[in-house]
Scaffold this active site. Sequence first.
Site, short mmCIF file in Angstrom:
data_model
loop_
_atom_site.label_atom_id
_atom_site.label_comp_id
_atom_site.label_asym_id
_atom_site.label_seq_id
_atom_site.Cartn_x
_atom_site.Cartn_y
_atom_site.Cartn_z
N SER A 15 69.92 48.38 92.03
CA SER A 15 71.09 47.74 92.65
C SER A 15 70.69 46.55 93.53
CB SER A 15 71.85 48.76 93.50
OG SER A 15 72.88 48.10 94.20
N LYS A 66 82.45 56.19 90.28
CA LYS A 66 83.64 55.52 90.83
C LYS A 66 84.90 56.38 90.71
CE LYS A 66 81.95 50.81 90.18
NZ LYS A 66 82.17 49.49 89.61
N ASP A 102 86.36 45.31 92.86
CA ASP A 102 85.81 44.67 91.66
C ASP A 102 86.73 43.56 91.13
OD1 ASP A 102 83.42 46.04 91.47
OD2 ASP A 102 84.22 47.62 90.18
N GLY A 127 87.20 45.61 76.32
CA GLY A 127 86.79 46.85 76.96
C GLY A 127 87.98 47.56 77.59
P1 NDP Z 1 82.46 52.28 80.97
O1 NDP Z 1 81.39 53.17 80.48
O2 NDP Z 1 83.58 52.84 81.79
O3 NDP Z 1 83.16 51.54 79.69
C1 NDP Z 1 82.37 51.01 78.67
C2 NDP Z 1 83.24 50.12 77.77
O4 NDP Z 1 82.36 49.43 76.89
C3 NDP Z 1 84.22 50.88 76.89
O5 NDP Z 1 85.36 50.10 76.71
C4 NDP Z 1 83.44 51.03 75.57
O6 NDP Z 1 84.26 51.13 74.41
C5 NDP Z 1 82.72 49.71 75.54
N1 NDP Z 1 81.51 49.72 74.72
C6 NDP Z 1 80.32 50.31 75.00
N2 NDP Z 1 79.42 50.07 74.02
C7 NDP Z 1 80.06 49.31 73.11
C8 NDP Z 1 79.67 48.74 71.86
N3 NDP Z 1 78.43 48.89 71.38
N4 NDP Z 1 80.57 48.01 71.18
C9 NDP Z 1 81.82 47.84 71.66
N5 NDP Z 1 82.26 48.36 72.83
C10 NDP Z 1 81.38 49.08 73.54
O7 NDP Z 1 81.71 51.10 81.73
P2 NDP Z 1 82.29 50.17 82.91
O8 NDP Z 1 83.67 49.80 82.52
O9 NDP Z 1 82.07 50.81 84.23
O10 NDP Z 1 81.31 48.89 82.87
C11 NDP Z 1 81.39 47.93 81.83
C12 NDP Z 1 80.42 46.80 82.11
O11 NDP Z 1 80.81 46.03 83.23
C13 NDP Z 1 79.00 47.28 82.40
O12 NDP Z 1 78.11 46.48 81.66
C14 NDP Z 1 78.82 47.05 83.90
O13 NDP Z 1 77.48 46.76 84.21
C15 NDP Z 1 79.72 45.83 84.12
N6 NDP Z 1 80.22 45.71 85.50
C16 NDP Z 1 79.89 44.59 86.23
C17 NDP Z 1 80.35 44.45 87.53
C18 NDP Z 1 79.97 43.22 88.33
O14 NDP Z 1 80.21 43.20 89.55
N7 NDP Z 1 79.46 42.19 87.71
C19 NDP Z 1 81.20 45.47 88.19
C20 NDP Z 1 81.50 46.59 87.31
C21 NDP Z 1 81.01 46.70 86.02
P3 NDP Z 1 84.81 52.56 73.86
O15 NDP Z 1 85.96 52.94 74.75
O16 NDP Z 1 85.23 52.27 72.48
O17 NDP Z 1 83.65 53.52 73.97
#
Ligand code: NDP
Length: 266
Positions: A15, A66, A102, A127
């Site tokens: 982090s 979260k 966020d 997503g």
């Molecule tokens: P979650 O695990 O809650 O959700 C993951 C999402 O990604 C789902 O919609 C999932 O789809 C999709 N997904 C995962 N793998 C694939 C793939 N191979 N192809 C297509 N879709 C995929 O994660 P979060 O929502 O918490 O986080 C998402 C991203 O955002 C992370 O990379 C995190 O690091 C980033 N983030 C960045 C922040 C910042 O401050 N910059 C703050 C918060 C998050 P499905 O539902 O179909 O499984």
Amino acid sequence: MADRYAVIGNPVGHSQSPRIHALFAEQCRQAMDYSALLAPLDAFVAAARQFASDGGRGANVTVPFKEEAYRLADTLTPRAKAARAVNTLSFEQGWIAGDNTDGAGLIRDLTVNRHRVIHGKRVLLLGAGGAARGVVLPLLAEQPALLAIANRDSEKAARLAEDFPGTRASGFADLAGQSFDLVINATSAGLSGAELPLPAGIFAADSLAYEMLYGRETPFMTRARDAGAAVADGLGMLVEQAAEAFLIWRGMRPDTAPILAALKNA
Ligand code: NDP
């Protein structure tokens, strides 16, 4: 005595939050101690309560806690309620306040740091996980012409859109023939280097592709660059959501520009 704060997660060693908050505290002349706290996967609540009873004043919450933080909080802001996730806890006398910064961080990075206008634009959110849910309400507040939500599991996108009237849900393939001014990747596909099966033509002229991940080039970014879109990663969002948390805890907003520049140079 410095006031104590922490980011609680698992894993949490990677982090950037301790570094960011140390820079904020220095800039704003606040006596703060901000550390990274690794909580066992099955013991987030115990770790957060222990930190509070040891004198902790507040905590950021990261993956995968979260939603547990949302359930732990005694009070929630409207944006935390809409997100059903909490990334900022404040430990008050006898109760815990939960917020989610966020979405505000994303909007500020887009509109202030990158001078992008969302009002009247066509926006695509990729997503339907926690990060996507957290940014829908703040995006809608900017009054885009359209907010489309597309997810690999299209039913999950549909469930998310049901909670936010005015949004439209689909799978990736259904996006064929459409183009967008702003495409936000809130999937975690980039973590594994997976490519999203996006149809050609979704990036409009002068569009911005925003990847929430930071610190690496993802296939989404490469694809957008090849299509002529401007590309941004999520470092600015990270710094801005931290600044919003700092504001909640300390009542003052740090100047994020020099801190973002320092992190980019590191
Ligand atoms: P979650 O695990 O809650 O959700 C993951 C999402 O990604 C789902 O919609 C999932 O789809 C999709 N997904 C995962 N793998 C694939 C793939 N191979 N192809 C297509 N879709 C995929 O994660 P979060 O929502 O918490 O986080 C998402 C991203 O955002 C992370 O990379 C995190 O690091 C980033 N983030 C960045 C922040 C910042 O401050 N910059 C703050 C918060 C998050 P499905 O539902 O179909 O499984």
